[in-house]
Structure formats: C-alpha cells, structure tokens
Design an enzyme around this catalytic site. Sequence first.
Site, PDB file in Angstrom:
ATOM      1  N   ASP A  58       0.845  -1.196   0.000  1.00 35.08           N
ATOM      2  CA  ASP A  58       0.000   0.000   0.000  1.00 35.08           C
ATOM      3  C   ASP A  58       0.878   1.242   0.000  1.00 35.08           C
ATOM      4  OD1 ASP A  58      -1.871   1.968   0.312  1.00 35.08           O
ATOM      5  OD2 ASP A  58      -2.861   1.072   2.047  1.00 35.08           O
ATOM      6  N   ASP A 111      -1.638   6.023  -6.389  1.00 36.41           N
ATOM      7  CA  ASP A 111      -2.031   5.138  -5.297  1.00 36.41           C
ATOM      8  C   ASP A 111      -2.192   3.705  -5.792  1.00 36.41           C
ATOM      9  OD1 ASP A 111      -2.863   4.442  -2.665  1.00 36.41           O
ATOM     10  OD2 ASP A 111      -4.954   4.519  -3.320  1.00 36.41           O
TER      11      ASP A 111
END
Length: 481
Positions: free
Chosen positions: A160, A361
């Site tokens: 992440d 992201d």
Amino acid sequence: MLASPALPIILVTMLQLTLSSTATTSYPDFQLFNVKQTLIGTKKPRPLETSEYHEPSNVSESGQGKWKLKLVHRDKLSSNTTATLHEHSHRFHARMQRDVKRVASLLRRLSGGGGHGVDAAYEVNDFESDVVSGMDQGSGEYFVRLGVGSPPRSQYMVIDSGSDIVWVQCQPCNQCYRQSDPVFDPADSASYAGVSCSSSVCDRIEKSGCHAGRCRYEVMYGDGSYTKGTLALETLTFGRTVVKNVAIGCGHINRGMFIGAAGLLGLGGGSMSLLGQLGGQTGGAFTYCLVSRGTDESGSLVFGRGAMPVGAAWVPLLRNPRVPSFYYIGLSGLGVGGIRVPVSEDIFQLNELGYGGVVMDTGTAVTRFPTLAYNAFRDAFIAQTGNLPRASGVSIFDTCYNLSGLISVRVPTISFYFSGGPILTLPASNFLIPVDDVGTFCFAFASTASGLSIIGNIQQEGIQISFDGANGFVGFGPNVC
C-alpha cells in the site's frame, strides 16, 4: 544510479522520443483493442496446488545484487480461501465497492492531515519481490510474499503506497480473518522484540497506547477493516536479503477485507513505512511493475537506488505536509485520440493549503478526476467512439459498451500530460475494462466531487513506475511487464 539532479531532466527529454512526444502526430491517435483476448482473462484462474500454497517462495537471482521472489497471481489465492466471487461480474462489483471505500478513506485522511514516523537506518542491498494482483479479492489490490521473523515464515502481504505501517496477524489471535498461510507466532521467532511505551517508535504511531509496559497500535481502514495489537521490532526477509529491527504491528485483533493476506506492507512517504525505516540505505527509492489483470504473470517490487532505471520519463514528485504518506505528481492535462482535452491545468494543481493535486495510489483501482475534468474527458472519449454500441452504466462507471461477439475494436488513445513535458499514452486494456464475462466493457475512470485526483492501479498496470524520493521524481517506463 542517478548521478546528479540534471540527469532526470536529460532522461525526460529522451523518453519523449521513446514513449511519446509533445507533438500529437508522433503517436497513434487510435489503437486496436483485442476484445476476445481480454474476455479470456476474465475466466476463473487455476487454483494453487497444496504444495505450491504452503511451500516457501522460490528464489532466483536477478542480477546487480537484487533477488527476486517468485510469486503467484493474487486471484489464485481466492480460489483456495473462498468459495465465492468466482464469476467475474461478482468479483468486479466487490472490487468497486472496496474502491469507493478506499477513496473515501483517502479523502478523510486528507481532511484530517497528520502523520507519524520513526527514524532508523539499516544495512540492506537492493532487493526485490514480485508483485501479484489482488484485483478480485475482498482485500488489498496487490501482494508480495516475504519472510517474517527468525526463522522466516513466508507470508503474503498487501502493498500500500498510501500507508505508513507494516503489520501482520499474530498469535495468540483473539480475532483474525482467514489467511492463506499459518498465522505468525512471535513465540517461534528468535528476533521478535516488543516495543516499550517509552520508545520513540511508540511516540510516532498515530493511534498508540500502552498496556503492561508495551506499546499498542490501532489502524482503521476506510472499508471498515482494522488491526489492533502490539508494536514490535522484527526481522523481514526478502529472498536472501535480511532486514533487521523493522517496526511492525503484531495484530491480535483484526477484521475485514484482507482475506488471504497476512497483513500489510506500508510503502508510503512517511517515516514509519518500510521505506522510511530503511532510511538512507535505499535513498527513498523503489520501483514497481503491477501485473496486468487476467494473466498468470507476476510483476515486481524493487527497493534501492540500483533499481532506478535509465531511460524512464521523469516527472516531479510533490509532497503535501498534510499527508506525507501520499505521493503526488504534476499533471497538466489529459488527451483523447491525440487531442488535448480543453480543461485548465489549474484543476490538477496542489494548492498551498494542501488540497487538490494528483496522487499515485496502488490501493485505489479506478482513476478519479474532479467532476469538471472528468466530464470533459469522458465526453471527448464518447465523441470518438460513436461507432461502438453503447451499454447501460455499471457500478461507478457511466460510460460502457456492448462489445459482445466482437474480436477487436478501434478505440482512441488515452494520454496523461505530465508537468515538464512527458506524455504517457496508455494501452487500451488500462482504460477499457470488462465488467462481466459476456462482453460489457466500461471506460475505467470516474468523477469525484473533491478536488483530489487519484491515478489508480488499473491505469498503472503493465508499466514500470519508479519513485526517487531523494531527487524528487517519479519515473514511468522504460520497461513494461
């Protein structure tokens, strides 16, 4: 290695000739999209054999002091851990539900600001790990396999780029979700060491507490998932590279959407992420190549300055003090079919108050643009696809097509115009995606009422992306995966 700040500028100029150019005539306005082949990729993947499922990762030398872990596509884990979501349309809708919650979570973090970290340095060479797609999971989007503890216990971890903590489920597990490997037991690790409440590491955890003299942590995610437990120092193993004294969360109470994975590997820009903890030994440098959907191939995640490619198109990496975890980039515009969409560059700017801007992201699937920019972008695409049969909107997508029975179709190119000049033209599979297995495809972008733009992993797939934090650049290419 990047020898000087001037080098990225030279590489940018070179890439304009390699990937694309600022001149609209130097790259194709249209491309052929293979509908039939894409639909084949929607079929349920072959599940892992029991022997594959529990054996430690195979390690192979990849040269230049880097080691690669052989990984599998994340979809295969779902075949072993859950009996649901086997149909592509079900997996798609589940993914979109997670995506909406992910974006909402990022926006909440932006409005709240804040960030914590810890300074540390470790001796570590460049190392790498394959990246696998978690597209069709009730969990994070991409995973790596690494060893936790001494001796190392192989685990799948969500990566992440928007998070700053490393954590793993631990015994005794008061509440745990199902994962593909046995839950890590710190009692079996010779290198496990709890962090005291007085430690500076504990001070830099956002939600920390103290119990029986040990530092406690808690992380909540936008989809309702959470992890709670004890902060510890532990050894992580990437192939044959051993990294000692990494601050990790040892989660004893965990819930939610991480089915299959043992925990999360935070790669954000804050100092509590793995990158922040490795400090100057990696120079804040890493590169990844996300595996394309519907294949059995694996991508890669490589840490260290030696991983920085020669020949990438480098664009400025921007920082936002409100959310130091996020990686912002400079985007000046969008293109459809070689024609720049008439949208002001200001709509993509990060302002002085820390709002707006464009974030890269790995955890968000679908790229979001502010409503004004998205509407103009979508309308330009519709205008150039008038020959394709339309279909009703699906989930968060309002522009869809019925391509059932077609082998291939001609679609306009989609391009991102970055600050400084480079243009990234996406393959058709990165913006026209199947939402079922019978031929419904949608334009894989969505609008947001906020001023924040997010470049999601669907648009990143198959492209080598490099982060050079020391010199302040993000690179695209030159390799594909």
